[in-house]
Design an enzyme around this catalytic site. Structure first.
Site, PDB file in Angstrom:
ATOM      1  CE1 TYR A  49      -2.920   3.148   0.546  1.00 23.51           C
ATOM      2  CE2 TYR A  49      -3.335   2.439   2.799  1.00 23.51           C
ATOM      3  CZ  TYR A  49      -3.546   3.332   1.766  1.00 23.51           C
ATOM      4  OH  TYR A  49      -4.372   4.410   1.947  1.00 23.51           O
ATOM      5  CE  LYS A  64      -5.950   2.115  -0.887  1.00 25.24           C
ATOM      6  NZ  LYS A  64      -6.566   2.241   0.467  1.00 25.24           N
TER       7      LYS A  64
END
EC number: 4.3.3.7
Length: 295
Positions: A136, A164
């Site tokens: 992320y 992400k």
């Protein structure tokens, strides 16, 4: 290529609270809302779920309850990130046999590691579990940028399966795909550019907007992944004000207020140091809900 487990509209779920304590009955209702709306996955206790103001015990309980409420009908991704590698490993191990489909681990924040430090951080976490790991990258919050070249190195680790990307920089997507391989999952962490990322080969979006527009986000992503971009764009444009205005103050402040206005949760409150959406910002978020046809 087969559809990956993590794809489409994945909600970065809010954590409902009553008088400062997690409200598990409302959490159950939220999970059911997303199952019925066709949401493709749930991130439990990520940034939007107030991970930084929940204790480790609370983190684990909320995630396990989310798995219980989902009952196998929708994959649950556990937020397991920390800026201490040892703590991230502890949290990951506590959830290894919990029924989660994978983990989302944010780039270490505040202490600003080097690229090598980030690589070793994620490598250590991945080696502590068999669970699929999603990186992320959100430099606006962490103060550090996980470079595409480092993502490419990390993609060589078998259970690091995707990223992400919340930079909103679409030029990174083809480079990441080139370095990490076409099977490496790219999930947008930026609602405003989520559809554009899917046009470029991304597999979906981990969405804040989904909290209040679950059916619309699911449909938009399904259309996009089927190559029906004009139809997807029509939905996206209706939601565009939400994509932007749910960040008028720090996430998840606006989206909790929006969920409250729609009756999805009974209180818009957050744990300090986050505070409820300011009165001056409320008309903007309300107008975005109206533009989206939700009110």
């Amino acid at each position: 290529m087969a559809t990956p487990l993590f794809h489409g509209s994945i909600v970065a779920l809010v954590t409902p609270m009553t008088h400062g304590e997690v409200n598990y009955e409302e959490l159950k209702k939220l999970v059911e809302y997303h199952v019925q709306a066709g949401t493709h996955g749930i991130v439990s206790v990520g940034t939007t779920g107030e991970s930084t103001t929940l204790s480790i015990d609370e983190n684990v309980k909320v995630i396990k309850k989310t798995v219980e409420f989902a009952d196998g009908r929708i994959p649950i991704i556990a937020g397991t990130g920390s800026n201490a590698t040892s703590e991230a490993i502890i949290l990951t191990k506590l959830l290894t046999n919990s029924g989660v489909a994978g983990c989302l681990s944010v780039v270490p924040y505040y202490n600003k590691p080097t690229q090598e430090g980030m690589y070793l951080h994620y490598k250590a976490i991945a080696e502590s579990t068999d669970l699929p790991q999603i990186l992320y990258n959100v430099p606006s919050r962490t103060g550090s940028d996980l470079k595409p070249e480092t993502i490419g190195r990390l993609a060589e680790i078998p259970n690091i399966v995707g990223v992400k990307e919340a930079t909103g920089d679409l030029t990174r997507l083809p480079l990441i795909k080139k370095l990490a391989g076409e099977d490496f999952i790219f999930l947008s962490g930026d609602d405003a550019t989520g559809l554009e990322s899917m046009k470029l080969g991304g597999q979906g979006v981990i969405s804040v907007t989904n909290n209040v527009a679950a059916a619309d986000m699911a449909k938009m992503c399904e259309l996009a992944l089927a190559g029906k971009f004009d139809e997807a764009e029509a939905i996206n444009q209706r939601l565009m004000a939400l994509h932007h205005d749910l960040f008028i103050e720090a996430n998840p402040i606006p989206v909790k207020w929006a969920a409250y206005k729609l009756g999805l949760i009974s209180e818009p409150n957050l744990r300090l140091p986050l505070t409820t959406l300011s009165e001056s910002a409320q008309p903007t978020v309300l107008a975005a809900l109206q533009k989206a046809g939700l009110i």
